[in-house]
Design an enzyme around this catalytic site. Sequence first.
Site, PDB file in Angstrom:
ATOM      1  N   ASP A  36      49.664  41.147  33.540  1.00  0.00           N
ATOM      2  CA  ASP A  36      48.259  41.345  33.029  1.00  0.00           C
ATOM      3  C   ASP A  36      47.296  41.827  34.255  1.00  0.00           C
ATOM      4  O   ASP A  36      46.562  41.043  34.728  1.00  0.00           O
ATOM      5  CB  ASP A  36      47.952  40.398  32.157  1.00  0.00           C
ATOM      6  CG  ASP A  36      46.727  40.572  31.530  1.00  0.00           C
ATOM      7  OD1 ASP A  36      46.274  41.830  31.237  1.00  0.00           O
ATOM      8  OD2 ASP A  36      45.659  39.582  31.323  1.00  0.00           O
ATOM      9  N   GLU A  40      38.223  44.715  32.979  1.00  0.00           N
ATOM     10  CA  GLU A  40      38.817  44.459  31.763  1.00  0.00           C
ATOM     11  C   GLU A  40      38.539  42.960  31.156  1.00  0.00           C
ATOM     12  O   GLU A  40      38.564  42.664  30.118  1.00  0.00           O
ATOM     13  CB  GLU A  40      40.000  45.070  31.515  1.00  0.00           C
ATOM     14  CG  GLU A  40      40.727  45.010  30.151  1.00  0.00           C
ATOM     15  CD  GLU A  40      41.416  43.751  29.684  1.00  0.00           C
ATOM     16  OE1 GLU A  40      41.789  43.802  28.494  1.00  0.00           O
ATOM     17  OE2 GLU A  40      41.699  42.799  30.454  1.00  0.00           O
ATOM     18  N   GLU A  41      38.946  42.191  32.093  1.00  0.00           N
ATOM     19  CA  GLU A  41      38.871  40.776  31.692  1.00  0.00           C
ATOM     20  C   GLU A  41      37.821  40.107  31.340  1.00  0.00           C
ATOM     21  O   GLU A  41      37.561  38.797  31.067  1.00  0.00           O
ATOM     22  CB  GLU A  41      39.680  39.900  32.882  1.00  0.00           C
ATOM     23  CG  GLU A  41      41.213  40.245  33.198  1.00  0.00           C
ATOM     24  CD  GLU A  41      42.193  39.630  32.078  1.00  0.00           C
ATOM     25  OE1 GLU A  41      41.664  39.365  31.042  1.00  0.00           O
ATOM     26  OE2 GLU A  41      43.389  40.197  32.107  1.00  0.00           O
ATOM     27  N   HIS A  80      47.835  34.798  32.290  1.00  0.00           N
ATOM     28  CA  HIS A  80      46.578  34.168  32.700  1.00  0.00           C
ATOM     29  C   HIS A  80      46.782  32.984  33.318  1.00  0.00           C
ATOM     30  O   HIS A  80      46.044  31.922  33.331  1.00  0.00           O
ATOM     31  CB  HIS A  80      45.515  33.812  31.726  1.00  0.00           C
ATOM     32  CG  HIS A  80      45.016  35.360  31.315  1.00  0.00           C
ATOM     33  ND1 HIS A  80      43.981  35.229  30.228  1.00  0.00           N
ATOM     34  CD2 HIS A  80      45.410  36.622  31.306  1.00  0.00           C
ATOM     35  CE1 HIS A  80      43.519  36.630  30.042  1.00  0.00           C
ATOM     36  NE2 HIS A  80      44.377  37.398  30.756  1.00  0.00           N
TER      37      HIS A  80
END
Length: 753
Positions: free
Chosen positions: A199, A233-234, A337
């Site tokens: 991710d 993005e996060e 994550h």
Amino acid sequence: MVVSTSRASESLRQRPKSIKASVLSRTQLLYDDGGSKYDKNRSSSVLSEGAFLVVFGYFIALTWVAVLVHNHEPVALTLADVGANPNVFIEERARDHLKSLTAFGPRPTGSYANEVLAVDYIVRQVQFIEQRCRRQHTIEVDIQKPSGSFNLDFQDGFTSSYVRVKNILVKFEPAHGANHSVMVNCHYDSVPGSPGASDDAVSCAVMLEVLFLLSQYEKPFRHAIVFSFNGAEENILQASHGFITQHRWASKIKAFINLDSCGSGGRELLFQAGPENPWLIELYGRGAKYPFACVLAQEVFQSGRIVPGDTDFRIFRDYGNIPGLDIAYIKNGYVYHTKFDSEEYIPPGSVQRAGENLHGLVVELANSPLVPDPGRKQHGNVIFFDFFGLFLVVYSEFLGGILMYVCMAIVAYRTYWRATKPKQIGFKTGKAYLNVLLKGLVALISGWVLSLVVLLVIGFTLSVFGAAMSWYTNQFLAFGLFVVPAVLTMILNHKFAHRFIYKNVKSVWVAEQLSFESHQLLWFSITTLLYFLDLKTSMVLLIGVLFPAVFRFIGDYFVYPYSKNYVRDFLLVNLFAWALPLELSLQAAVVATQILIPLMGRTGPVIQPDIFIGVVFWLVCIISYNLTVSFVHATRSLKLVSSILFGIFVVSVATAVFTPLGYPFSGSLANPTPQRFMISHVHRVLHARNGDVRKEDSGIWLLPVDFKGERDMYDYFPELSSAHYVDSECESELMCGQPFYYPALQRLSSFVL
């Protein structure tokens, strides 16, 4: 009309000349107990427990096939394969990019690793590709640093503001230029504390390799391709907003592909498409070598009630008004994550598969004449699902509606035919037939409700007695804790129905047929309701109604009347009837398990995971395993089967409660399933309206993000004994006076030391 034994025997030896007479004689033979050779063979036969166990074995085998299909990966190609495959995606090259990006460590937006090191690496790799690009193409690089703000209805809802976040934008286009563009998007930033391999660094690595392959094509493409390497993005979806609302290239983009992740490797799922523009799904089916997509996943994700997340797809769709495809890794969400989201946890073949799919899809998209003007294909939706990852099944809503109405006509006609010819199946009047049919329907619904209640009680009991989430690491426990008792409850319920509802029917096979018809009627009613609620999933569920009905018709009219071994042929016909709908539902169950079980480790302490997972497996049972329960009525005894199922349940409960296998979490480096906490050292300075400091303190802020919470932390974190909830400050302070990374109060409880 009564058929004599001799005529019945003759009808078995040769087909009558009259088709109408043939159909009538066969129909009567199905339920006649008048002494025909066929009927004696049929009525004297019942299923043994061994046959019932064979049916369960068949279900287990199909489940295993679904697992194998889901876990299958193509061979990862290396640099040694380049000579034989000059224009094919090479996983080893992409992995080299991935290793380089993750070597910088966690890359939260604003960090040196994200803003300098990652940017420098990606730009240098693009420049390397540009130097080797054929002259039929051009490559242009632009580093954008947008600032802005936007509203986002996510979690608690908030307005997101950003300043000078980064996008690395690469435009690949024909040397003579292009009027329109398509876009591929990834993000190279990560959450704090995570290397962010899956991710989403792996998607950026895949894009670099695809860009290299495209640069070696001899013919230019019809449209330009914008590769967007997104640096924010996060926190949350900021860089994509900056690009689509501010960059000069954005206005020419007509379609996009977004790449993201909620797991680590495995098959990448197409879980969102559109809005509308069904040509994109059709193009995905042609371009992706290993398609993996289902309209059910799209409707579940877009409901916003099950999967707590969002992607850049939303920004491009809502702020750019662009249709697209949203694709993500879903396997091994345990490491999502976390510090374990590193390159070595992405299994070999996963990158190869994603790269070949993206390569084929981008080529199709960049050459499609539908990009600038889809015409009639701009509007409407389609039903889609993959078949074992071999190809994509796509059909229009219109065709789905036709199938729905055809099925409606079949069910209505069959019920009408039974009611107007009740003596054919041993009833004196049509009213008597309908009465038993409706009672069977009530019995079926009561079995569903009772099995749900049983699973809810099990889930609640496990939570109360400290065995919550015992299936989290060892997923096989979920089978024994939820699937087995649900199936056992439905079996016992049908045995009860056989004794009290079907006690006066003329044979066990008539009882089995009536139970089957009740099942078909109920599922057709459910699919019809979903259809009129405009849920495309209804079209997929319809397969589970049509196939068994069609095969039953074939068996009744073309197999059983000529059968010498009715039980064997009955089993074979039904096993074939179930194969496709069962395999599709079991594949969906495997995917749901892969996504939802790891997801329970980060849904917060509000949701009771055992109850939620119990409901999920209940749905699996009523869609899949419930198809076999009509066999209960034709089985001599089920004491052994019931004992085996009950024994599996007892062993599973004992394992969950009394052995280490029931502990939810694992620190195994081979397969980590860690418990998640957000722990921060916080120094707070709270100001009054006039700017004066009204409160200042510091402490450790701990946020548990699963149902187990801090219960097991006291031995490792003794200071926790002096912790107190900050709920009392939630009414007086914004966000409870705590520095939330993003607003999610409804999902979390918090502590301050």
